[in-house]
Design an enzyme around this catalytic site. Structure first.
Site, PDB file in Angstrom:
ATOM      1  N   CYS A 132       6.573  -2.849   1.492  1.00 57.70           N
ATOM      2  CA  CYS A 132       5.349  -2.079   1.785  1.00 57.70           C
ATOM      3  C   CYS A 132       4.404  -2.805   2.737  1.00 57.70           C
ATOM      4  O   CYS A 132       3.888  -2.209   3.686  1.00 57.70           O
ATOM      5  CB  CYS A 132       4.628  -1.755   0.485  1.00 57.70           C
ATOM      6  SG  CYS A 132       4.664  -3.091  -0.721  1.00 57.70           S
ATOM      7  N   HIS A 246      -2.598  -1.064  -0.235  1.00 61.60           N
ATOM      8  CA  HIS A 246      -2.636  -2.442   0.253  1.00 61.60           C
ATOM      9  C   HIS A 246      -3.569  -2.524   1.477  1.00 61.60           C
ATOM     10  O   HIS A 246      -3.592  -1.606   2.299  1.00 61.60           O
ATOM     11  CB  HIS A 246      -1.254  -2.887   0.735  1.00 61.60           C
ATOM     12  CG  HIS A 246      -0.266  -3.175  -0.354  1.00 61.60           C
ATOM     13  ND1 HIS A 246      -0.559  -3.139  -1.700  1.00 61.60           N
ATOM     14  CD2 HIS A 246       1.049  -3.539  -0.273  1.00 61.60           C
ATOM     15  CE1 HIS A 246       0.535  -3.459  -2.400  1.00 61.60           C
ATOM     16  NE2 HIS A 246       1.519  -3.700  -1.553  1.00 61.60           N
TER      17      HIS A 246
END
Ligand code: 11C
Length: 344
Positions: A132, A246
């Protein structure tokens, strides 16, 4: 035409999101085949307002169900053991785990960055979905490398607990509840090495011999493989008490002699697929996890030229880890594969 689509890990955080993203992107599904471990088999999932029973993961399920596209979202050891049965059954495997990523025969794909690598899938039947934190980073590095040529990237991450799956998210919520109940000192610590509520942890994944963590070295190695470049990358990966987006703070050094023009940088980012620029500091506008969560975009902002070196730019990005960092990238790979490679 439409395809028989299996999702292995159908009841996990990423698997569940794959169904939502397929609905939203109108993935051409003929038959949907949710698959999970024996523990979750028999439960149901919802797709396009219909219920589907989760089947047990076995060596033969792919052949029995005539699977053509298989999303694997159940962890590296499951992919290691079962991906081959899906391939033998004639399916293309889109693997969300780290297991095959650095195999030179397996393409590692972010569709906005290196779609042509999908063509290599025939060698193994597998296409790997990157980590990710790598995905959202290369989405902004690609237009900047095309613009000026990158020499080095220094990145610090602020990674959400969703990176550790449902149990990571549940642990943060539970610890916050324990905090408000004055019980934080006896809270359970399981998903992470330390308490994550009201804390940040500068370690994601295990320590490597060179002093970096495995997550940090994924950002180095995967970036170079996806971009077909060997510019330098140094990462510091930090877990923060955010639920599912994130963030990354990037310092990008371009080739010697480059004189960064912030407007050119902003234009290049704005014009890149699936990137959105939010960059108005005086008016307090910049990317934040609460903006990116539940969206399919990577947001970039705080773009500024270095005070000392004319070839350095700094910026900040955020993206939903479960979507952009996993499910959406996987579904986009599937759509590109259909467009480029399936024999329609
Ligand atoms: C995290 N990046 O945030 C990890 C999760 O290689 O697919 C994804 C691990 C991977 O904890």
């Amino acid at each position: 035409r439409k395809f028989n689509v299996a999702v292995v890990g159908a009841t996990g955080a990423v698997g569940e999101e794959v169904f939502r993203v397929m609905e939203e992107l109108n993935f051409p599904v003929n038959k949907l085949i949710p698959i999970a471990s024996a523990r979750s088999a028999g439960s149901t999932i919802e797709f396009l307002n219909k219920e589907f029973t989760v089947l047990e993961l076995t060596e033969t399920v792919f052949e029995e169900q005539e699977v053509e596209i298989a999303f694997f979202c159940a962890g590296g050891s499951i992919s290691e053991k079962f991906a081959k049965f899906a391939v033998e059954a004639g399916a293309v495997v889109i693997d969300n785990t780290s297991h095959f990523r650095m195999d030179p025969k397996v393409p590692l794909v972010v569709p906005e960055v290196n779609p042509d690598d999908i063509g290599l899938w025939r060698e193994t039947g597998i296409i790997a979905n990157p980590n990710c934190s790598t995905i959202q980073m290369v989405q902004s590095l690609k237009p900047l490398d095309d613009l000026y040529g990158i020499k080095r990237v220094d990145v610090s991450t602020y990674q959400a607990v969703s990176g550790a799956g449902k149990s990571g998210m549940e642990e943060l919520v539970k610890q916050m509840q324990d905090f408000f109940a004055f019980r934080l000192d006896e809270t359970e610590i399981k998903a992470f090495a330390h308490q994550i509520a009201l804390n940040v942890i500068p370690q994601i994944d295990v320590a490597m011999e060179n002093g970096f963590t495995k997550e940090e070295m994924k950002m180095v190695n995967e970036t170079q493989k996806i971009m077909h470049k060997n510019f330098e990358v140094a990462a510091t990966c930090v877990r923060v008490p955010v639920l599912r987006s994130h963030s990354e703070s990037l310092t990008v050094t371009f080739k010697d002699g480059v004189d960064v023009d912030v407007n050119e940088v902003r234009n290049a980012l704005e014009n890149f697929e699936n990137l959105k620029v939010i960059d108005d500091l005086p008016n307090k506008k910049y990317p934040m996890p609460i903006i990116s969560t539940d969206t399919d975009f990577t947001y970039v902002g705080r773009i500024r030229k270095d005070v000392y070196a004319s070839n350095i730019v700094h910026y900040f990005n955020v993206a939903d880890q479960v979507r952009v960092g996993a499910a959406t990238n996987a579904v986009r790979i599937g759509l590109k594969w259909i467009e480029m490679e399936s024999d329609i």
